[in-house]
Write a protein that holds these residues in place. Structure first.
Motif, PDB file in Angstrom:
ATOM      1  N   GLU A  14     -99.177 116.321  24.547  1.00 26.85           N
ATOM      2  CA  GLU A  14    -100.158 117.310  24.123  1.00 26.85           C
ATOM      3  C   GLU A  14    -100.336 117.165  22.628  1.00 26.85           C
ATOM      4  N   LEU A  15    -101.364 117.783  22.115  1.00 26.65           N
ATOM      5  CA  LEU A  15    -101.616 117.745  20.682  1.00 26.65           C
ATOM      6  C   LEU A  15    -100.377 118.223  19.943  1.00 26.65           C
ATOM      7  N   GLY A  16     -99.818 117.416  19.093  1.00 25.80           N
ATOM      8  CA  GLY A  16     -98.659 117.816  18.304  1.00 25.80           C
ATOM      9  C   GLY A  16     -97.325 117.519  18.942  1.00 25.80           C
ATOM     10  N   GLY A  17     -97.284 116.804  20.066  1.00 25.27           N
ATOM     11  CA  GLY A  17     -95.996 116.468  20.663  1.00 25.27           C
ATOM     12  C   GLY A  17     -96.048 116.451  22.178  1.00 25.27           C
ATOM     13  N   TRP A  18     -94.890 116.661  22.764  1.00 22.49           N
ATOM     14  CA  TRP A  18     -94.737 116.626  24.221  1.00 22.49           C
ATOM     15  C   TRP A  18     -94.294 117.982  24.719  1.00 22.49           C
ATOM     16  N   THR A  19     -94.735 118.333  25.931  1.00 22.95           N
ATOM     17  CA  THR A  19     -94.366 119.596  26.557  1.00 22.95           C
ATOM     18  C   THR A  19     -93.559 119.318  27.816  1.00 22.95           C
ATOM     19  N   VAL A  20     -92.497 120.087  28.011  1.00 24.01           N
ATOM     20  CA  VAL A  20     -91.746 120.076  29.260  1.00 24.01           C
ATOM     21  C   VAL A  20     -92.325 121.219  30.080  1.00 24.01           C
ATOM     22  N   TYR A  21     -92.746 120.930  31.319  1.00 20.18           N
ATOM     23  CA  TYR A  21     -93.362 121.968  32.120  1.00 20.18           C
ATOM     24  C   TYR A  21     -92.843 121.968  33.547  1.00 20.18           C
ATOM     25  N   ASP A  22     -92.954 123.128  34.185  1.00 21.32           N
ATOM     26  CA  ASP A  22     -92.594 123.322  35.588  1.00 21.32           C
ATOM     27  C   ASP A  22     -93.763 122.773  36.405  1.00 21.32           C
ATOM     28  N   THR A  23     -93.526 121.807  37.268  1.00 24.74           N
ATOM     29  CA  THR A  23     -94.602 121.162  38.019  1.00 24.74           C
ATOM     30  C   THR A  23     -95.220 122.071  39.077  1.00 24.74           C
ATOM     31  N   LYS A  24     -94.553 123.149  39.442  1.00 25.89           N
ATOM     32  CA  LYS A  24     -95.121 124.077  40.425  1.00 25.89           C
ATOM     33  C   LYS A  24     -96.026 125.111  39.768  1.00 25.89           C
ATOM     34  N   THR A  25     -95.603 125.634  38.614  1.00 28.33           N
ATOM     35  CA  THR A  25     -96.387 126.677  37.951  1.00 28.33           C
ATOM     36  C   THR A  25     -97.305 126.107  36.876  1.00 28.33           C
ATOM     37  N   LEU A  26     -97.008 124.890  36.431  1.00 26.73           N
ATOM     38  CA  LEU A  26     -97.707 124.225  35.326  1.00 26.73           C
ATOM     39  C   LEU A  26     -97.523 124.942  33.996  1.00 26.73           C
ATOM     40  N   GLU A  27     -96.550 125.827  33.934  1.00 26.64           N
ATOM     41  CA  GLU A  27     -96.223 126.547  32.701  1.00 26.64           C
ATOM     42  C   GLU A  27     -95.147 125.784  31.924  1.00 26.64           C
ATOM     43  N   PRO A  28     -95.189 125.873  30.589  1.00 23.35           N
ATOM     44  CA  PRO A  28     -94.116 125.256  29.806  1.00 23.35           C
ATOM     45  C   PRO A  28     -92.762 125.855  30.165  1.00 23.35           C
ATOM     46  N   ALA A  29     -91.744 125.028  30.159  1.00 24.47           N
ATOM     47  CA  ALA A  29     -90.382 125.500  30.421  1.00 24.47           C
ATOM     48  C   ALA A  29     -89.949 126.431  29.292  1.00 24.47           C
ATOM     49  N   LEU A  30     -89.138 127.419  29.645  1.00 26.07           N
ATOM     50  CA  LEU A  30     -88.545 128.332  28.667  1.00 26.07           C
ATOM     51  C   LEU A  30     -87.051 128.074  28.625  1.00 26.07           C
ATOM     52  N   VAL A  31     -86.536 127.863  27.436  1.00 21.08           N
ATOM     53  CA  VAL A  31     -85.096 127.698  27.240  1.00 21.08           C
ATOM     54  C   VAL A  31     -84.707 128.654  26.131  1.00 21.08           C
ATOM     55  N   LYS A  32     -83.857 129.626  26.482  1.00 23.45           N
ATOM     56  CA  LYS A  32     -83.456 130.679  25.544  1.00 23.45           C
ATOM     57  C   LYS A  32     -84.682 131.323  24.901  1.00 23.45           C
ATOM     58  N   SER A  33     -85.669 131.625  25.744  1.00 19.60           N
ATOM     59  CA  SER A  33     -86.923 132.291  25.356  1.00 19.60           C
ATOM     60  C   SER A  33     -87.832 131.448  24.482  1.00 19.60           C
ATOM     61  N   VAL A  34     -87.584 130.157  24.358  1.00 20.65           N
ATOM     62  CA  VAL A  34     -88.413 129.271  23.544  1.00 20.65           C
ATOM     63  C   VAL A  34     -89.173 128.318  24.465  1.00 20.65           C
ATOM     64  N   ARG A  35     -90.497 128.334  24.359  1.00 21.66           N
ATOM     65  CA  ARG A  35     -91.311 127.402  25.138  1.00 21.66           C
ATOM     66  C   ARG A  35     -91.040 125.988  24.652  1.00 21.66           C
ATOM     67  N   GLN A  36     -90.877 125.086  25.588  1.00 24.89           N
ATOM     68  CA  GLN A  36     -90.538 123.700  25.257  1.00 24.89           C
ATOM     69  C   GLN A  36     -91.810 122.890  25.040  1.00 24.89           C
ATOM     70  N   VAL A  37     -92.427 123.110  23.877  1.00 21.81           N
ATOM     71  CA  VAL A  37     -93.670 122.449  23.484  1.00 21.81           C
ATOM     72  C   VAL A  37     -93.486 121.821  22.112  1.00 21.81           C
ATOM     73  N   GLY A  38     -94.305 120.822  21.806  1.00 14.97           N
ATOM     74  CA  GLY A  38     -94.260 120.193  20.488  1.00 14.97           C
ATOM     75  C   GLY A  38     -93.019 119.361  20.251  1.00 14.97           C
ATOM     76  N   LEU A  39     -92.389 118.880  21.313  1.00 10.58           N
ATOM     77  CA  LEU A  39     -91.167 118.083  21.189  1.00 10.58           C
ATOM     78  C   LEU A  39     -91.491 116.613  20.999  1.00 10.58           C
ATOM     79  N   GLY A  40     -90.536 115.877  20.456  1.00  8.85           N
ATOM     80  CA  GLY A  40     -90.636 114.428  20.438  1.00  8.85           C
ATOM     81  C   GLY A  40     -90.468 113.919  21.869  1.00  8.85           C
ATOM     82  N   ARG A  41     -90.950 112.716  22.135  1.00 11.45           N
ATOM     83  CA  ARG A  41     -90.917 112.175  23.496  1.00 11.45           C
ATOM     84  C   ARG A  41     -89.495 112.101  24.049  1.00 11.45           C
TER      85      ARG A  41
END
Length: 70
Positions: A14-41
């Motif tokens: 995605e723009l600005g990095g990589w997102t980890v997402y749940d393939t069923k909901t298509l929502e970004p994963a949450l880890v300790k209340s932090v959306r897993q977006v903008g990560l390095g590959r």
């Protein structure tokens, strides 16, 4: 999601990095209340692998709950 199903995580660029997402909901994963977006590959791959491992071991264990973060 019924009791026999478990979350499956994947990554997507995605723009600005990589997102980890749940393939069923298509929502970004949450880890300790932090959306897993903008990560390095590599970090996104590692996080998806870790969350998928949690799900294989204990289905539902990676999902955030109102009474506490994943």
């Amino acid at each position: 999601m019924n009791d026999n199903e478990h979350a499956v995580y994947a990554i997507a660029p995605e723009l600005g990095g990589w997102t980890v997402y749940d393939t069923k909901t298509l929502e970004p994963a949450l880890v300790k209340s932090v959306r897993q977006v903008g990560l390095g590959r590599e970090a996104a791959h590692a996080m998806a692998d870790a969350l998928n491992g949690m799900e294989r071991t204990a289905p539902g264990s990676s999902l955030a709950r109102p009474d506490g973060p994943a």
